[in-house]
Design an enzyme around this catalytic site. Sequence first.
Site, mmCIF file in Angstrom:
data_model
loop_
_atom_site.group_PDB
_atom_site.id
_atom_site.type_symbol
_atom_site.label_atom_id
_atom_site.label_comp_id
_atom_site.label_asym_id
_atom_site.label_seq_id
_atom_site.Cartn_x
_atom_site.Cartn_y
_atom_site.Cartn_z
ATOM 1 N N CYS A 248 0.842 -1.211 0.000
ATOM 2 C CA CYS A 248 0.000 0.000 0.000
ATOM 3 C C CYS A 248 0.867 1.247 0.000
ATOM 4 C CB CYS A 248 -0.886 0.039 1.248
ATOM 5 S SG CYS A 248 -1.888 -1.411 1.523
ATOM 6 N N GLU A 373 5.266 8.206 5.719
ATOM 7 C CA GLU A 373 5.399 7.153 4.698
ATOM 8 C C GLU A 373 6.847 6.939 4.286
ATOM 9 O OE1 GLU A 373 2.358 6.980 1.778
ATOM 10 O OE2 GLU A 373 0.946 8.032 3.061
#
Length: 394
Positions: A248, A373
Amino acid sequence: MAARTDLFTSPDYFNVDELLTEEQLMIRDSVRNYVKKEISPIIEDYAQKAEFPEHIVKQLGDLGCFGPTVPVEYGGGGLDYISYGIMMQELERGDSGVRSTASVQGSLVMYPIYAYGNEEQRNKYLPKLASGEWLGCFGLTEPDHGSDPSSMLTNIKDAGDHVILNGAKMWISNAPFAQVAVVWAKDEQGIIRGVIVERGMEGFSTPTTHGKWSLRASATGELVFDNVKVPKENMLPNVQGLKGPLGCLTKARYGIAWGAVGAAMDCYDTALRYSKERVQFGKPIGAFQLQQKKLAEMVTEITKAQLLNWRLGVLMNEGKVTPQQVSMAKRNACEIATNICRDARQMLGGMGITGEYSVMRHMMNLESVITYEGTHDVHLLITGMDVTGFNAFK
């Protein structure tokens, strides 16, 4: 605060637009016009108040910014990855928090349900997420486990037809407003599994994170699980281990690579316009050497990043991309964007710290974007490991 008029003109020094298809250009123009009309006039006010403009969720759904690469039969756009990248670029040109809302929904919630879920899960969740009727969030980062997600403590225990979920996640975009959370937790064998948690499940709460100086117009919160009963049909059946959440994140980092360049483009465009209008010592500051140096370096870095992103998009479309290539593009875009924002702020002088211009807001937002991230340093080490074959994380 008076609504700002958005005068943005996109820098395209190497005619990168000629590499884009008619459809991609149309998509870009529609998102750009949306940002000019709906985001730019209000976003400064929301950022100053540290409020999330909740009404934009439905607008982003209507515009097709949620899960644009997800197939049409599940409510997605069925578009290619360059189209998705351009959408993220244009949204972040407006505000990083707005792009975060869309990135999380598409790459971190819809993508895992599509890729790792079953047909029932796809049909139940994806159309509502695509339309913006539901907002989703992604639970991976924990209070004590950020860059090292494999050490997570959040866990599930088997209890017959359901599992019992305990733990907590932190720094979760969309959490306070989300109806659905894709959560990663360890089972009794220590294997990381994905579960879909729905608002209203007993013991599940989403406290809002207050006091942020960054992403102030974005909703950030925690996910707290206190003996939450999650039906087994909410488990994602088609993935196990860290490769689930990391898959993801590769998609989301791809969107950030494009998005951060949008913020850089906005700051460059603002500084360029200001340099032509602001007169000191009898001439526009854009006529002085040091200001031209800043502008020349800005447009050079933007151009390099545009070409890198376009090539990355081609590789994504062809299924040839590596996570390491995405890492490089994410880190590069964040680095050049933070530098460009800082230089633009200096060019604007005192005006650069006010809400009359977007620069300081972008600058503060990018401090989160360069960290989430995968931090700047972690992405450097991913590239380092890829080129040397040595793992510096161990």
